[in-house]
Design a protein around this motif. Structure first.
Motif, PDB file in Angstrom:
ATOM      1  N   ASP A  24     -37.995 -16.588 -38.300  1.00 16.11           N
ATOM      2  CA  ASP A  24     -37.775 -17.230 -37.023  1.00 16.11           C
ATOM      3  C   ASP A  24     -36.352 -16.350 -37.008  1.00 16.11           C
ATOM      4  OD1 ASP A  24     -39.573 -18.695 -37.772  1.00 16.11           O
ATOM      5  OD2 ASP A  24     -38.828 -20.624 -36.767  1.00 16.11           O
TER       6      ASP A  24
ATOM      7  N   ARG B 229     -35.148 -26.041 -33.067  1.00 14.50           N
ATOM      8  CA  ARG B 229     -34.098 -25.077 -33.356  1.00 14.50           C
ATOM      9  C   ARG B 229     -32.885 -25.072 -32.523  1.00 14.50           C
ATOM     10  NH1 ARG B 229     -38.330 -21.008 -33.011  1.00 14.50           N
ATOM     11  NH2 ARG B 229     -40.064 -21.785 -34.258  1.00 14.50           N
TER      12      ARG B 229
ATOM     13  N   HIS C  55     -42.590 -16.930 -43.739  1.00 13.80           N
ATOM     14  CA  HIS C  55     -43.658 -18.176 -43.932  1.00 13.80           C
ATOM     15  C   HIS C  55     -44.605 -17.884 -42.684  1.00 13.80           C
ATOM     16  CE1 HIS C  55     -40.429 -18.980 -40.845  1.00 13.80           C
ATOM     17  NE2 HIS C  55     -41.394 -19.788 -40.195  1.00 13.80           N
TER      18      HIS C  55
ATOM     19  N   HIS D 113     -44.152 -14.571 -40.852  1.00 13.50           N
ATOM     20  CA  HIS D 113     -43.028 -14.311 -39.744  1.00 13.50           C
ATOM     21  C   HIS D 113     -41.563 -14.612 -40.309  1.00 13.50           C
ATOM     22  CE1 HIS D 113     -43.869 -18.151 -38.491  1.00 13.50           C
ATOM     23  NE2 HIS D 113     -42.902 -18.320 -38.068  1.00 13.50           N
TER      24      HIS D 113
HETATM   25 FE    FE Z   1     -41.467 -20.216 -38.186  1.00 13.51          FE
END
Ligand code: FE
Ligand code: MD6
Length: 165
Positions: free
Chosen positions: A79, A157, A133, A77
Motif C-alpha cells: 500500500d 487508510r 501482501h 502488493h
Molecule cells: Fe493492501
C-alpha cells in the motif's frame, strides 16, 4: 488495471473523503466516484471507532471496500499510494475466509500465509506498513455472512500527510 485496462478480479468501492481508484492511467485517490462523479458515502461510525481504538490520530480518509467472488484474488502488493506512509493501515475481513500472504520489504523475499476469518482484523503498522501482501484465494462456503457468498475486506487508510500540531 493500469496499462492493460483489464478489470481486476476484485470489485471495489470506497467510503470517506477520498477513494482509491484505478484505470489505464494508474492508481490514485480522488474525492468522487470515477463514473457517477458523486462523493463517496461517509465511513460508518463503528469503523471510525475501531480506528480510534487501534490507531488513534490522525483520522482515516479512505475506507476501500474490496469484494471477492468467483475465484477473485489479489496479487502481492504494497500500500504505497498514500502520502501518509507512516500511518498504519487497518483491515476488517467479513464473510468467507481467505488465505492472506504477507512477506517483507522485498517482493521476492520469504512470505508466510495466514487464514483470515470473518471478523479478523489486520493492522499493518511500523515496519510491516511497507510489507508486501496479497490474497491467494478465498475459501468459498466458509461463511454465510455475505448474501450470495464471497468475502468483503474493508481497509482504512490515512492518505494525506496530517497537519502538524
Ligand atoms: Fe493492501
Ligand atoms: C484483503 N488486504 O484482505 C486485502 N492492505 O483483501 C490488503 O490489501 C491490506 O489487509 C493493507 C493493510 C491490510 C490489508
Amino acid at each position: 488495471m493500469p496499462r492493460t485496462g483489464r478489470p481486476f478480479s476484485v470489485r471495489m468501492a470506497n467510503l470517506g473523503p477520498l477513494g482509491w481508484v484505478s484505470d489505464r492511467r494508474g492508481y490514485r485517490y480522488q474525492p468522487t466516484h470515477p463514473v457517477t462523479g458523486r462523493p463517496w458515502p461517509p465511513i460508518p461510525d463503528r469503523l471510525l471507532a475501531l480506528w480510534r481504538e487501534l490507531v488513534g490520530t490522525p483520522e482515516p480518509e479512505c475506507c476501500l471496500v474490496n469484494s471477492y467472488r468467483d475465484g477473485a484474488k489479489m496479487g502481492l502488493h504494497r500500500d504505497e499510494d498514500e502520502e501518509a506512509q507512516e500511518v498504519p493501515v487497518l483491515s476488517v475481513s467479513l464473510g468467507d475466509a481467505a488465505i492472506f500472504r504477507v512477506g517483507g520489504l522485498a517482493r521476492r523475499g520469504p512470505t508466510v500465509s495466514l487464514r483470515l476469518e470473518s471478523g479478523d482484523l489486520v493492522l499493518l503498522a511500523g515496519a510491516s506498513r511497507r510489507a508486501y501482501h496479497g490474497i491467494d484465494r478465498i475459501l468459498a462456503g466458509t461463511s454465510d455472512l455475505v448474501p450470495g457468498g464471497g468475502r468483503i475486506n474493508l481497509t482504512l487508510r490515512r492518505v494525506s500527510r496530517p497537519a502538524r500540531a
